[in-house]
Design a protein around this motif. Structure first.
Motif, PDB file in Angstrom:
ATOM      1  N   ARG A 128     -15.737  10.132 -14.908  1.00 25.63           N
ATOM      2  CA  ARG A 128     -16.826  10.130 -13.638  1.00 25.63           C
ATOM      3  C   ARG A 128     -15.617   9.925 -12.406  1.00 25.63           C
ATOM      4  O   ARG A 128     -14.877   8.616 -12.124  1.00 25.63           O
ATOM      5  N   LEU A 129     -16.979  10.885 -11.307  1.00 22.75           N
ATOM      6  CA  LEU A 129     -16.271  11.078 -10.304  1.00 22.75           C
ATOM      7  C   LEU A 129     -16.494  10.018  -9.613  1.00 22.75           C
ATOM      8  O   LEU A 129     -17.395   9.944  -9.499  1.00 22.75           O
ATOM      9  N   ILE A 130     -15.914   8.822  -8.931  1.00 21.53           N
ATOM     10  CA  ILE A 130     -16.456   7.668  -8.049  1.00 21.53           C
ATOM     11  C   ILE A 130     -16.836   8.027  -6.565  1.00 21.53           C
ATOM     12  O   ILE A 130     -17.907   7.572  -6.239  1.00 21.53           O
ATOM     13  N   LYS A 131     -15.630   7.937  -6.092  1.00 23.69           N
ATOM     14  CA  LYS A 131     -15.771   8.930  -5.188  1.00 23.69           C
ATOM     15  C   LYS A 131     -14.265   9.400  -4.197  1.00 23.69           C
ATOM     16  O   LYS A 131     -13.640   9.441  -5.454  1.00 23.69           O
ATOM     17  N   VAL A 132     -14.300  10.143  -2.565  1.00 23.24           N
ATOM     18  CA  VAL A 132     -13.386  10.485  -2.410  1.00 23.24           C
ATOM     19  C   VAL A 132     -12.510   9.751  -1.268  1.00 23.24           C
ATOM     20  O   VAL A 132     -13.323   9.430  -0.154  1.00 23.24           O
ATOM     21  N   LEU A 133     -11.708   9.386  -1.557  1.00 19.31           N
ATOM     22  CA  LEU A 133     -10.830   8.637  -0.616  1.00 19.31           C
ATOM     23  C   LEU A 133     -10.770   9.851   0.586  1.00 19.31           C
ATOM     24  O   LEU A 133     -10.510  10.948   1.105  1.00 19.31           O
ATOM     25  N   PRO A 134     -10.767   9.063   2.151  1.00 21.39           N
ATOM     26  CA  PRO A 134     -10.665   9.495   3.564  1.00 21.39           C
ATOM     27  C   PRO A 134      -8.667  10.313   3.779  1.00 21.39           C
ATOM     28  O   PRO A 134      -8.698   9.734   3.434  1.00 21.39           O
ATOM     29  N   LEU A 135      -9.078  11.424   4.269  1.00 22.18           N
ATOM     30  CA  LEU A 135      -7.684  11.832   5.265  1.00 22.18           C
ATOM     31  C   LEU A 135      -7.011  10.757   5.508  1.00 22.18           C
ATOM     32  O   LEU A 135      -7.733   9.760   6.212  1.00 22.18           O
ATOM     33  N   GLY A 136      -5.611  10.558   5.148  1.00 21.46           N
ATOM     34  CA  GLY A 136      -4.970   9.462   5.936  1.00 21.46           C
ATOM     35  C   GLY A 136      -4.804   7.970   5.254  1.00 21.46           C
ATOM     36  O   GLY A 136      -4.585   7.314   5.357  1.00 21.46           O
ATOM     37  N   ALA A 137      -5.455   8.058   4.419  1.00 26.51           N
ATOM     38  CA  ALA A 137      -6.194   6.636   3.055  1.00 26.51           C
ATOM     39  C   ALA A 137      -4.808   6.386   2.700  1.00 26.51           C
ATOM     40  O   ALA A 137      -3.441   6.646   1.955  1.00 26.51           O
ATOM     41  N   ARG A 141       1.067  -1.058   0.111  1.00 28.84           N
ATOM     42  CA  ARG A 141       0.283   0.042  -0.152  1.00 28.84           C
ATOM     43  C   ARG A 141       0.879   1.442  -0.545  1.00 28.84           C
ATOM     44  O   ARG A 141       2.026   1.059   0.753  1.00 28.84           O
ATOM     45  N   TYR A 142       0.371   2.563  -0.487  1.00 26.57           N
ATOM     46  CA  TYR A 142       0.926   3.525  -0.606  1.00 26.57           C
ATOM     47  C   TYR A 142      -0.097   4.718   0.148  1.00 26.57           C
ATOM     48  O   TYR A 142      -0.750   5.023  -0.270  1.00 26.57           O
ATOM     49  N   PRO A 143       0.677   5.558   1.224  1.00 27.13           N
ATOM     50  CA  PRO A 143       0.548   7.031   1.657  1.00 27.13           C
ATOM     51  C   PRO A 143      -0.041   7.860   0.654  1.00 27.13           C
ATOM     52  O   PRO A 143       0.257   8.441  -0.261  1.00 27.13           O
ATOM     53  N   VAL A 144      -1.171   8.487   0.309  1.00 23.69           N
ATOM     54  CA  VAL A 144      -2.040   9.747  -0.290  1.00 23.69           C
ATOM     55  C   VAL A 144      -0.955  10.658   0.154  1.00 23.69           C
ATOM     56  O   VAL A 144      -1.115  10.565   2.342  1.00 23.69           O
ATOM     57  N   ALA A 145      -1.067  12.080   0.199  1.00 29.08           N
ATOM     58  CA  ALA A 145      -0.132  13.468   0.962  1.00 29.08           C
ATOM     59  C   ALA A 145      -1.310  13.445   1.439  1.00 29.08           C
ATOM     60  O   ALA A 145      -2.141  13.103   1.920  1.00 29.08           O
ATOM     61  N   PRO A 146      -0.130  13.692   2.839  1.00 22.81           N
ATOM     62  CA  PRO A 146      -1.112  13.824   4.252  1.00 22.81           C
ATOM     63  C   PRO A 146      -2.598  15.224   3.780  1.00 22.81           C
ATOM     64  O   PRO A 146      -1.491  16.141   3.196  1.00 22.81           O
ATOM     65  N   GLY A 147      -3.183  15.518   4.526  1.00 19.27           N
ATOM     66  CA  GLY A 147      -4.185  16.392   4.161  1.00 19.27           C
ATOM     67  C   GLY A 147      -4.749  16.843   2.769  1.00 19.27           C
ATOM     68  O   GLY A 147      -5.275  17.027   2.567  1.00 19.27           O
ATOM     69  N   VAL A 148      -5.313  16.035   2.349  1.00 20.49           N
ATOM     70  CA  VAL A 148      -5.588  15.518   0.929  1.00 20.49           C
ATOM     71  C   VAL A 148      -7.053  14.260   0.882  1.00 20.49           C
ATOM     72  O   VAL A 148      -6.374  13.106   1.572  1.00 20.49           O
ATOM     73  N   ARG A 149      -7.751  14.510   0.881  1.00 17.83           N
ATOM     74  CA  ARG A 149      -9.128  13.523   0.343  1.00 17.83           C
ATOM     75  C   ARG A 149      -8.802  13.832  -1.309  1.00 17.83           C
ATOM     76  O   ARG A 149     -10.074  14.334  -1.773  1.00 17.83           O
ATOM     77  N   LEU A 150      -8.372  12.597  -1.342  1.00 21.81           N
ATOM     78  CA  LEU A 150      -8.342  12.108  -3.079  1.00 21.81           C
ATOM     79  C   LEU A 150      -8.971  12.272  -3.789  1.00 21.81           C
ATOM     80  O   LEU A 150     -10.152  10.733  -2.942  1.00 21.81           O
ATOM     81  N   ASN A 151      -9.902  12.235  -4.791  1.00 19.97           N
ATOM     82  CA  ASN A 151     -11.147  11.376  -5.942  1.00 19.97           C
ATOM     83  C   ASN A 151     -10.297  10.492  -6.330  1.00 19.97           C
ATOM     84  O   ASN A 151      -9.154  10.400  -6.765  1.00 19.97           O
ATOM     85  N   VAL A 152     -11.253   9.718  -6.894  1.00 16.66           N
ATOM     86  CA  VAL A 152     -10.828   8.546  -7.714  1.00 16.66           C
ATOM     87  C   VAL A 152     -11.926   9.048  -8.486  1.00 16.66           C
ATOM     88  O   VAL A 152     -12.995   8.871  -9.078  1.00 16.66           O
ATOM     89  N   ARG A 153     -10.820   8.505  -9.811  1.00 16.26           N
ATOM     90  CA  ARG A 153     -11.985   8.559 -11.097  1.00 16.26           C
ATOM     91  C   ARG A 153     -12.134   7.124 -11.534  1.00 16.26           C
ATOM     92  O   ARG A 153     -11.523   6.608 -11.032  1.00 16.26           O
ATOM     93  N   SER A 154     -12.885   7.275 -12.548  1.00 17.84           N
ATOM     94  CA  SER A 154     -13.201   5.798 -13.857  1.00 17.84           C
ATOM     95  C   SER A 154     -12.509   6.075 -14.341  1.00 17.84           C
ATOM     96  O   SER A 154     -12.189   4.146 -15.094  1.00 17.84           O
TER      97      SER A 154
END
Length: 110
Positions: A51-60, A31-44
């Motif tokens: 299309r935006l599928i979901k947004v990852l939570p902080l600390g994902a 697993r690889y960390p998402v940048a700190p303080g970022v809720r990252l968009n997940v696209r199709s």
């Protein structure tokens, strides 16, 4: 060159990690960390026009199943056209994922 819309910590606290992360953990995937303080968009697909599928939570953190070129994005980890496939039909820009490399870290998606 586009800048992917992301949601920062100032916008509130995210929800718990979703099923994609739990499934990958149970398989023992790296697993690889998402940048700190970022809720990252997940696209199709590999670009902000998908299309935006979901947004990852902080600390994902995310598994990277494969990577493919797409829209060039600038983020905390540089400017890149690499998009990471984190689940079936789900992509995030590698510019927001700390892989320790400016290039590909796994196989290319077909």
């Amino acid at each position: 060159m586009a800048v992917e819309e992301v949601h920062t910590a100032a916008e509130g606290v995210g929800t718990a990690a979703e099923g994609t992360e739990a499934a990958a953990e149970s398989l023992g995937s790296k697993r690889y960390p998402v940048a700190p303080g970022v809720r990252l968009n997940v696209r199709s697909g590999p670009g902000t026009n998908y299309r935006l599928i979901k947004v990852l939570p902080l600390g994902a953190s995310v598994p990277i199943n494969c990577q493919k070129p797409g829209e060039t994005i600038t983020g905390p980890y540089g400017t890149t056209n690499i998009w990471d496939n984190i689940a079936n039909g789900q992509f995030v820009s590698d510019a927001f994922v700390q892989t320790g490399s400016d290039g590909y870290v796994t196989i290319r998606c077909s």
